[in-house]
Design a protein around this motif. Structure first.
Motif, PDB file in Angstrom:
ATOM      1  N   ASP A  26     -40.084  -0.619 -23.140  1.00  0.00           N
ATOM      2  CA  ASP A  26     -38.967  -1.284 -23.876  1.00  0.00           C
ATOM      3  C   ASP A  26     -38.831  -2.606 -23.376  1.00  0.00           C
ATOM      4  O   ASP A  26     -38.547  -2.662 -22.068  1.00  0.00           O
ATOM      5  CB  ASP A  26     -37.918  -0.763 -24.546  1.00  0.00           C
ATOM      6  CG  ASP A  26     -36.997  -1.375 -25.461  1.00  0.00           C
ATOM      7  OD1 ASP A  26     -37.762  -2.121 -26.307  1.00  0.00           O
ATOM      8  OD2 ASP A  26     -35.812  -1.061 -25.375  1.00  0.00           O
ATOM      9  N   GLN A  27     -38.762  -3.753 -23.790  1.00  0.00           N
ATOM     10  CA  GLN A  27     -38.461  -5.182 -23.336  1.00  0.00           C
ATOM     11  C   GLN A  27     -39.198  -5.279 -21.947  1.00  0.00           C
ATOM     12  O   GLN A  27     -38.669  -5.937 -21.036  1.00  0.00           O
ATOM     13  CB  GLN A  27     -37.054  -4.969 -23.072  1.00  0.00           C
ATOM     14  CG  GLN A  27     -36.127  -5.023 -24.217  1.00  0.00           C
ATOM     15  CD  GLN A  27     -36.113  -5.863 -25.498  1.00  0.00           C
ATOM     16  OE1 GLN A  27     -35.984  -7.035 -24.943  1.00  0.00           O
ATOM     17  NE2 GLN A  27     -36.266  -5.402 -26.440  1.00  0.00           N
ATOM     18  N   GLY A  28     -40.349  -4.823 -21.979  1.00  0.00           N
ATOM     19  CA  GLY A  28     -41.323  -5.216 -21.137  1.00  0.00           C
ATOM     20  C   GLY A  28     -41.394  -4.443 -19.781  1.00  0.00           C
ATOM     21  O   GLY A  28     -42.126  -4.499 -18.662  1.00  0.00           O
ATOM     22  N   THR A  29     -40.585  -3.434 -19.711  1.00  0.00           N
ATOM     23  CA  THR A  29     -40.359  -2.675 -18.803  1.00  0.00           C
ATOM     24  C   THR A  29     -40.530  -1.109 -18.959  1.00  0.00           C
ATOM     25  O   THR A  29     -40.335  -0.735 -20.169  1.00  0.00           O
ATOM     26  CB  THR A  29     -39.087  -2.535 -18.095  1.00  0.00           C
ATOM     27  OG1 THR A  29     -38.137  -2.249 -18.892  1.00  0.00           O
ATOM     28  CG2 THR A  29     -38.860  -4.156 -17.621  1.00  0.00           C
ATOM     29  N   VAL A  30     -40.684  -0.243 -18.188  1.00  0.00           N
ATOM     30  CA  VAL A  30     -40.918   1.202 -18.460  1.00  0.00           C
ATOM     31  C   VAL A  30     -39.489   1.838 -18.669  1.00  0.00           C
ATOM     32  O   VAL A  30     -38.581   1.451 -17.942  1.00  0.00           O
ATOM     33  CB  VAL A  30     -41.429   2.122 -17.371  1.00  0.00           C
ATOM     34  CG1 VAL A  30     -41.569   3.698 -17.683  1.00  0.00           C
ATOM     35  CG2 VAL A  30     -42.960   1.505 -17.099  1.00  0.00           C
ATOM     36  N   LEU A  31     -39.156   2.439 -19.862  1.00  0.00           N
ATOM     37  CA  LEU A  31     -37.761   2.839 -20.067  1.00  0.00           C
ATOM     38  C   LEU A  31     -37.704   4.340 -19.517  1.00  0.00           C
ATOM     39  O   LEU A  31     -36.730   4.809 -18.797  1.00  0.00           O
ATOM     40  CB  LEU A  31     -37.339   3.066 -21.401  1.00  0.00           C
ATOM     41  CG  LEU A  31     -36.085   3.037 -21.962  1.00  0.00           C
ATOM     42  CD1 LEU A  31     -35.075   2.296 -21.218  1.00  0.00           C
ATOM     43  CD2 LEU A  31     -35.894   3.118 -23.507  1.00  0.00           C
ATOM     44  N   THR A 486     -48.492  -7.873  -2.086  1.00  0.00           N
ATOM     45  CA  THR A 486     -47.917  -9.312  -2.411  1.00  0.00           C
ATOM     46  C   THR A 486     -46.206  -9.027  -2.431  1.00  0.00           C
ATOM     47  O   THR A 486     -45.764  -9.780  -3.281  1.00  0.00           O
ATOM     48  CB  THR A 486     -48.388  -9.824  -3.720  1.00  0.00           C
ATOM     49  OG1 THR A 486     -48.410  -8.722  -4.511  1.00  0.00           O
ATOM     50  CG2 THR A 486     -49.874 -10.260  -3.488  1.00  0.00           C
ATOM     51  N   HIS A 487     -45.599  -8.118  -2.010  1.00  0.00           N
ATOM     52  CA  HIS A 487     -44.255  -7.872  -1.758  1.00  0.00           C
ATOM     53  C   HIS A 487     -43.845  -7.593  -3.407  1.00  0.00           C
ATOM     54  O   HIS A 487     -42.594  -7.934  -3.782  1.00  0.00           O
ATOM     55  CB  HIS A 487     -43.539  -8.963  -1.378  1.00  0.00           C
ATOM     56  CG  HIS A 487     -43.655  -9.362   0.131  1.00  0.00           C
ATOM     57  ND1 HIS A 487     -44.575 -10.118   0.604  1.00  0.00           N
ATOM     58  CD2 HIS A 487     -42.869  -8.845   1.186  1.00  0.00           C
ATOM     59  CE1 HIS A 487     -44.469 -10.180   1.800  1.00  0.00           C
ATOM     60  NE2 HIS A 487     -43.543  -9.443   2.234  1.00  0.00           N
ATOM     61  N   HIS A 491     -41.541  -3.935  -8.541  1.00  0.00           N
ATOM     62  CA  HIS A 491     -41.503  -3.831  -9.988  1.00  0.00           C
ATOM     63  C   HIS A 491     -42.998  -4.009 -10.528  1.00  0.00           C
ATOM     64  O   HIS A 491     -43.554  -3.775 -11.772  1.00  0.00           O
ATOM     65  CB  HIS A 491     -41.150  -5.149 -10.611  1.00  0.00           C
ATOM     66  CG  HIS A 491     -42.021  -6.593 -10.009  1.00  0.00           C
ATOM     67  ND1 HIS A 491     -42.645  -7.256 -11.020  1.00  0.00           N
ATOM     68  CD2 HIS A 491     -41.986  -7.167  -9.056  1.00  0.00           C
ATOM     69  CE1 HIS A 491     -43.421  -8.282 -10.267  1.00  0.00           C
ATOM     70  NE2 HIS A 491     -42.975  -8.031  -9.300  1.00  0.00           N
ATOM     71  N   LEU A 492     -43.954  -3.667  -9.512  1.00  0.00           N
ATOM     72  CA  LEU A 492     -45.376  -3.295 -10.193  1.00  0.00           C
ATOM     73  C   LEU A 492     -46.075  -2.179  -9.343  1.00  0.00           C
ATOM     74  O   LEU A 492     -45.565  -1.858  -8.259  1.00  0.00           O
ATOM     75  CB  LEU A 492     -46.273  -4.481  -9.784  1.00  0.00           C
ATOM     76  CG  LEU A 492     -45.914  -5.916 -10.472  1.00  0.00           C
ATOM     77  CD1 LEU A 492     -46.838  -7.156 -10.088  1.00  0.00           C
ATOM     78  CD2 LEU A 492     -46.080  -5.808 -12.013  1.00  0.00           C
ATOM     79  N   GLY A 493     -47.310  -1.636  -9.707  1.00  0.00           N
ATOM     80  CA  GLY A 493     -48.064  -0.832  -9.038  1.00  0.00           C
ATOM     81  C   GLY A 493     -47.591   0.800  -9.445  1.00  0.00           C
ATOM     82  O   GLY A 493     -48.609   1.498  -9.251  1.00  0.00           O
ATOM     83  N   ASP A 500     -41.940  -3.038 -14.381  1.00  0.00           N
ATOM     84  CA  ASP A 500     -42.793  -3.588 -15.246  1.00  0.00           C
ATOM     85  C   ASP A 500     -43.811  -2.865 -16.329  1.00  0.00           C
ATOM     86  O   ASP A 500     -44.640  -1.875 -15.493  1.00  0.00           O
ATOM     87  CB  ASP A 500     -43.365  -4.912 -15.026  1.00  0.00           C
ATOM     88  CG  ASP A 500     -42.446  -6.134 -14.499  1.00  0.00           C
ATOM     89  OD1 ASP A 500     -41.378  -5.772 -14.795  1.00  0.00           O
ATOM     90  OD2 ASP A 500     -42.731  -6.991 -13.782  1.00  0.00           O
ATOM     91  N   ALA A 501     -43.929  -2.919 -17.440  1.00  0.00           N
ATOM     92  CA  ALA A 501     -44.897  -2.054 -18.218  1.00  0.00           C
ATOM     93  C   ALA A 501     -46.281  -2.602 -18.198  1.00  0.00           C
ATOM     94  O   ALA A 501     -46.813  -3.216 -19.263  1.00  0.00           O
ATOM     95  CB  ALA A 501     -44.431  -1.815 -19.551  1.00  0.00           C
TER      96      ALA A 501
END
Length: 539
Positions: A26-31, A486-487, A491-493, A500-501
């Motif tokens: 939701d809203q671009g991220t994992v809820l 990439t630091h 928010h990723l990986g 981030d989704a």
């Protein structure tokens, strides 16, 4: 868009944990991820439901070393690759065919020849290309990107003559009489020719970049690392990325740039904050790209012991250890990451030493300087990189595309068995990604995955079985560890709540399949920031 719940498939939040029943974004991220009951409770009213129908969700795949503009531009150049071209005569035929379509004032550009696959057993020279045309400037790039052959007209327009001194990081190859052969050896000489060519238009560079991102998204990649922004179109490349990222439609996937070293040093004179500037949409500049040696297949990778096929040759370092450390410190002082190409064991040890020196003097808390390719790293080199907090992107595709020739021709069976030592890197605690170096090899993270777990060469042999990765470790390298490079690990990986989704949907479970069946897996959808950017599965 309302929250979206994914169910009825295999859902892997990371490479190591067992699958969960459902996930909601939701809203671009994992809820939330977990049981269907837990996910539904978190989703709120009227969520969208996505039936995976047996497909597999994994964290978005990350290509950690690619040249997207270079790749896109090659569509407009004469294809000189093998096996399409088996000889220099074949290359001449291909060039002549394209010569007739060339507009006035244009240079004829070819790419992809591999001297070790040509029946002539050598690089094309100026006489070969002069036979195609003496009036039209012609340049043909080697498949490695580390060599360029030019005809007499191209040499003239580039200001390369018999008495011109070699650049510090390359050479204009001469015959025994001192005459220029037309071969540009390594990056300083290569860029002397390429920078003299009429530059690609803004429209061409834009089209090349967009095409590369489309290919990446269709193959399940949610992020790419551009290792050498400016290598083909100079300043125009960084301008193109910024403009694309700022447009309302933005970039479909994430791009992290490492600017060609000479350009980066020039930019820093006017913009000392180059590496601390905020991201523009899905694009940001993280650091600068350097080259410490060449390619093993070109006999220019810097080795500690001679090549098997030429016992008087060990390749060469493009910079002395002192020169390299000095250049890298300028990027480190500016707060950027240093990404350094190193193939041969001498080059890797030299770069590892430079990183250790930097770590002792750096004001950055966690710079994470990178070695690119890491082809002949020893266990000692890996330990040194870990100790200095450095990371790597490993060219695993080397095994498939050059493994047979490395074993039989360039470095012999013993050394070849350890090229691209992914298992040693894993066991040694090194954070690493894996890559295609596209267009040097095709940009396909799933193919890279297969090579890393099988170690199969193009000839069908297993090269260095001890360096095979477990499928989970291979997926980790292509997701969480590539984000770490990439630091971006905060928010990723992985697909943990709050991240981030960025999601790749595969038609089969690449981790759960028998290794021999992994070649049949393909991406059916790609989601970046909660939005589908590719959706062949109709989700």
């Amino acid at each position: 868009m309302s929250a979206a719940i994914f169910t009825n498939g295999t859902i892997r939040l990371d490479a190591w944990s067992d699958p969960v029943e459902a996930i909601v974004v939701d809203q671009g991220t994992v809820l939330k991820a977990g049981t269907l009951e837990e996910v539904e409770a978190a989703a709120g009213p009227a969520p969208r439901r996505i039936n995976l129908d047996g497909a597999t969700v994994v964290p978005g795949l990350i290509e950690s070393h690619v040249h997207p503009v270079f790749f896109g531009l090659t569509r407009n150049w004469t294809d000189c690759r093998s096996p399409l071209n088996g000889s220099i005569a074949d290359i001449q035929v291909a060039l002549r065919q394209d010569l007739g379509t060339l507009a006035d004032g244009k240079w004829l550009r070819g790419w992809g020849y591999d001297d070790t696959l040509l029946s002539d057993g050598r690089h094309p020279n100026r006489e070969d290309l002069d036979a195609v045309s003496r009036d039209v400037p012609i340049v043909v790039s080697h498949i490695s990107g580390h060599f360029v052959a030019a005809n007499s007209r191209a040499l003239e327009l580039a200001g390369i003559h018999r008495d011109r001194a070699d650049p510090s990081d390359g050479k204009f190859v001469r015959d025994e009489t001192g005459k220029l052969t037309g071969l540009m050896w390594e990056m300083g000489a290569v860029h002397t020719v390429l920078d003299a060519m009429p530059q690609a238009s803004a429209a061409d560079v834009r089209e090349a970049a967009v095409y590369a991102l489309e290919v990446a998204s269709e193959r399940g990649m949610t992020s790419i690392h551009d290792l050498g922004v400016g290598i083909m179109a100079g300043d125009l490349e960084i301008e193109t990325w910024r403009k694309l990222a700022a447009e309302s439609s933005g970039l479909p996937i994430r791009v992290t740039g490492y600017v060609r070293s000479d350009l980066a040093l020039r930019y820093l004179e006017k913009s000392p904050d180059l590496f601390s500037q905020p991201a523009i949409g899905r694009y940001r500049v993280a650091g600068a790209k350097f080259w410490s040696d060449g390619s093993i297949q070109g006999l220019s990778g810097a080795l500690k012991e001679p090549y098997s096929c030429l016992d008087t040759e060990c390749g060469e370092l493009l910079y002395s250890p002192e020169e390299l450390a000095g250049l890298l410190s300028r990027i480190d002082d500016a707060g950027g990451q240093c990404a350094v190409h190193a193939n041969g064991d001498l080059a890797i040890s030299t770069v590892a030493g430079a990183f250790a020196t930097l770590r002792g003097s750096s004001e950055q808390k966690d710079p994470r300087h990178r070695v690119e390719h890491l082809q002949m790293a020893s266990a000692k080199d890996i330990a040194s990189l870990v100790a200095s907090g450095s990371v790597a992107s490993i060219f695993a595709n080397h095994v498939y595309y050059w493994g047979d020739r490395h074993r039989d021709r360039f470095i012999g069976a013993t050394r070849a068995a350890r090229i691209d030592p992914t298992r040693d890197a894993q066991d040694g605690g090194l954070h690493f990604g894996m890559h295609s170096d596209c267009p040097i090899t095709p940009m396909d993270a799933l193919a890279t995955f297969r090579t890393s777990v099988t170690r199969l060469t193009s000839g069908g042999s297993v090269l260095g079985e001890a360096q095979r990765l477990d499928p989970r470790a291979a997926l980790h390298a292509l997701t969480a560890d590539s984000a770490y490079l990439t630091h971006d690990e905060a928010h990723l990986g992985t697909l943990r709540a709050g991240l981030d989704a960025d999601i790749t949907i595969l038609d089969q479970d690449i981790v759960g399949l028998p290794i021999e069946q992994s070649q049949n897996v393909s991406a059916v959808a790609t989601m970046v920031g909660g939005e589908f950017v590719f959706n062949r599965g109709g989700f």
